[in-house]
Design an enzyme around this catalytic site. Structure first.
Site, PDB file in Angstrom:
ATOM      1  N   CYS A  45       0.864  -1.236  -0.702  1.00 34.14           N
ATOM      2  CA  CYS A  45       0.164  -0.391  -0.031  1.00 34.14           C
ATOM      3  C   CYS A  45       0.864   1.282   0.099  1.00 34.14           C
ATOM      4  O   CYS A  45       0.728   2.619  -0.904  1.00 34.14           O
ATOM      5  CB  CYS A  45      -0.808  -0.167   1.300  1.00 34.14           C
ATOM      6  SG  CYS A  45      -1.952  -1.293   0.533  1.00 34.14           S
ATOM      7  N   ASP A 139     -22.351  11.209 -11.720  1.00 32.22           N
ATOM      8  CA  ASP A 139     -24.153  11.005 -10.756  1.00 32.22           C
ATOM      9  C   ASP A 139     -24.252   9.805  -9.568  1.00 32.22           C
ATOM     10  O   ASP A 139     -25.258   9.066  -9.113  1.00 32.22           O
ATOM     11  CB  ASP A 139     -24.719   9.877 -12.187  1.00 32.22           C
ATOM     12  CG  ASP A 139     -24.110   8.305 -12.341  1.00 32.22           C
ATOM     13  OD1 ASP A 139     -23.145   8.026 -12.008  1.00 32.22           O
ATOM     14  OD2 ASP A 139     -24.285   8.249 -13.692  1.00 32.22           O
TER      15      ASP A 139
END
Length: 218
Positions: A45, A139
């Site tokens: 990570c 959206d």
């Protein structure tokens, strides 16, 4: 049942390294990428967060906001960011969310509803399913879901390629073929009749009636 493409991305209010953010408000009229991590100070990570910071301009150019999440409190993120800058050359330049109560990870289906307790008591392996990438449209609908194992670093150049495809196909009635990259030929969407295709694209190559190939629309 877990989240699928086309679902509304769960909204949330959370503390981040940029202050408290309401996710849907933060997205606004942009596209967004939410990518998650099982714990701070994890090796793969660390490389991913640094790489995303280095190529953030590519996301900016496409109107895409970036947000990272880790199952640790925000007050730990600053020290991790310093490590990321030291080892990767670039510190995170986007919000990093704290998910110490696991609420966001649960909402996005990355941890089970029964998970509880102090995140400090959990190892990265306990949270290994919190390795997701969610691409979200203006959206607020989920356009892409990818889940990675802890041992495999994510390919964010591929995420950019997918975003190029998503944004192109949102504007034009086309689909992109295997390994497509920006500027290559595309396929007329199956929902478009030949009469409609003539109006939209003029001529096309047709090796099969269901495979109608045209140059990428501008």
């Amino acid at each position: 049942m877990g989240l699928t493409i086309g679902d509304t991305a769960p909204d949330f209010v959370a503390a981040t390294t940029d202050g408290v953010i309401r996710f849907h408000d933060w997205i606004g009229d942009s596209w967004a990428v939410l990518f998650s991590h099982p714990k701070d100070f994890t090796p793969i990570c660390t490389t991913e967060l640094g790489y995303m910071a280095a190529i953030k301009g590519e996301f900016d150019r496409r109107g895409v906001k970036i947000m990272a999440l880790s199952v640790d409190p925000v007050d730990k993120h600053a020290a991790w960011a310093a490590d990321i800058e030291e080892t990767q050359g670039t510190a995170p330049n986007y919000p990093m969310v704290g998910d110490a109560d696991f609420a966001i990870s649960k909402a996005y289906g990355m941890l089970g509803a029964d998970v509880s307790g102090d995140p400090a008591d959990r190892t990265a392996a306990d949270n290994q399913t919190v390795r997701g990438v969610f691409v979200i449209g203006p959206d607020k609908k989920i356009k892409l879901i990818l889940l990675y194992p802890m041992t495999t670093g994510r390919n964010f150049d591929e995420i950019l390629r997918v975003i190029d495809s998503l944004q192109l196909t949102a504007r034009h009635k086309v689909a992109t073929p295997a390994n497509w990259t920006q500027g290559q030929d595309v396929v007329i969407a199956g929902s478009v009749s030949n009469d409609q295709a003539k109006d939209l694209f003029g001529d096309w190559d047709e090796p099969k009636p269901y495979l109608r190939i045209v140059p990428q629309p501008k």
